[in-house]
Design a protein around this motif. Structure first.
Motif, PDB file in Angstrom:
ATOM      1  N   ASP A  18      -2.238  -0.041  -5.361  1.00 30.78           N
ATOM      2  CA  ASP A  18      -3.591  -0.223  -5.876  1.00 30.78           C
ATOM      3  C   ASP A  18      -4.281  -1.312  -5.074  1.00 30.78           C
ATOM      4  O   ASP A  18      -4.243  -2.482  -5.435  1.00 30.78           O
ATOM      5  N   VAL A  19      -4.882  -0.919  -3.952  1.00 30.05           N
ATOM      6  CA  VAL A  19      -5.578  -1.885  -3.108  1.00 30.05           C
ATOM      7  C   VAL A  19      -7.057  -1.521  -3.020  1.00 30.05           C
ATOM      8  O   VAL A  19      -7.467  -0.407  -3.345  1.00 30.05           O
ATOM      9  N   SER A  20      -7.838  -2.484  -2.575  1.00 29.43           N
ATOM     10  CA  SER A  20      -9.269  -2.273  -2.371  1.00 29.43           C
ATOM     11  C   SER A  20      -9.612  -2.476  -0.912  1.00 29.43           C
ATOM     12  O   SER A  20      -9.193  -3.460  -0.297  1.00 29.43           O
ATOM     13  N   LEU A  21     -10.381  -1.554  -0.379  1.00 33.38           N
ATOM     14  CA  LEU A  21     -10.960  -1.650   0.950  1.00 33.38           C
ATOM     15  C   LEU A  21     -12.403  -2.112   0.750  1.00 33.38           C
ATOM     16  O   LEU A  21     -13.146  -1.505  -0.014  1.00 33.38           O
ATOM     17  N   VAL A  22     -12.787  -3.204   1.408  1.00 34.65           N
ATOM     18  CA  VAL A  22     -14.147  -3.727   1.297  1.00 34.65           C
ATOM     19  C   VAL A  22     -14.768  -3.683   2.684  1.00 34.65           C
ATOM     20  O   VAL A  22     -14.204  -4.227   3.637  1.00 34.65           O
ATOM     21  N   GLY A  63      -4.496  -6.216  -2.162  1.00 36.60           N
ATOM     22  CA  GLY A  63      -3.947  -5.734  -3.412  1.00 36.60           C
ATOM     23  C   GLY A  63      -2.612  -6.375  -3.704  1.00 36.60           C
ATOM     24  O   GLY A  63      -2.070  -7.134  -2.899  1.00 36.60           O
ATOM     25  N   GLN A  64      -2.095  -6.054  -4.870  1.00 37.50           N
ATOM     26  CA  GLN A  64      -0.827  -6.613  -5.334  1.00 37.50           C
ATOM     27  C   GLN A  64       0.332  -5.752  -4.851  1.00 37.50           C
ATOM     28  O   GLN A  64       0.260  -4.518  -4.870  1.00 37.50           O
ATOM     29  N   ILE A  65       1.411  -6.411  -4.420  1.00 39.26           N
ATOM     30  CA  ILE A  65       2.627  -5.718  -4.008  1.00 39.26           C
ATOM     31  C   ILE A  65       3.296  -5.134  -5.247  1.00 39.26           C
ATOM     32  O   ILE A  65       3.419  -5.802  -6.269  1.00 39.26           O
ATOM     33  N   ASP A  66       3.709  -3.856  -5.163  1.00 38.06           N
ATOM     34  CA  ASP A  66       4.367  -3.193  -6.291  1.00 38.06           C
ATOM     35  C   ASP A  66       5.708  -3.848  -6.597  1.00 38.06           C
ATOM     36  O   ASP A  66       6.359  -4.420  -5.720  1.00 38.06           O
TER      37      ASP A  66
END
Length: 138
Positions: free
Chosen positions: A46-50, A84-87
């Motif tokens: 779950d990451v975000s590209l900005v 994002g956060q590492i799983d």
């Protein structure tokens, strides 16, 4: 600034695979490359590209970033960021600066394409999950 959801997967040998679905376009964008130092494989589902403009999501780009212990952040040399956060439990004790380069392939795929955007390693095995499964990015 527009944002797009996606994921990061590394393969433990310095290979980096990022996949994003851009809102309002139904296009899948991938950012694939290598980095050093090599770190244990990790996934951020779950990451975000900005980004400012889709025009930034082209060509081969240098990047730097920080990985661990809980988050991963990549800053591309044209101002685009991926974070994002590492799983899982993260990587206790791991906090590494990474440097690398990766490419945004010239052809982007519609999310509904038959291939579903599975990235493959040199041996033909699927290294990445389909970007959409049950409506969720993996």
């Amino acid at each position: 600034m527009p944002t797009a959801p996606g994921y990061i997967k590394t393969l433990g040998d310095g290979r980096l695979n990022c996949v994003f679905i851009l809102p309002d376009t139904d296009k899948m964008y991938t950012f694939i490359g290598t980095f050093t130092p090599h770190l244990p494989a990790f996934m951020c589902s779950d990451v975000s590209l900005v980004y400012d403009s889709i025009d930034q999501l082209t060509g081969t780009r240098a990047f730097e970033g920080m990985v661990g212990p809980i988050d991963a952040t990549i800053v591309i040399n044209n101002g685009v960021t991926i974070s994002g956060q590492i799983d899982g439990p993260g990587s206790p004790g791991l906090e590494e600066r990474i440097l690398g380069s990766a490419a945004w392939p010239a052809e982007d795929e519609d999310v509904g394409s038959e291939d579903e955007g599975n990235a493959r390693s040199d041996d033909g095995e699927n290294d990445l999950p389909s970007p959409l499964k049950g409506g969720l990015l993996l």
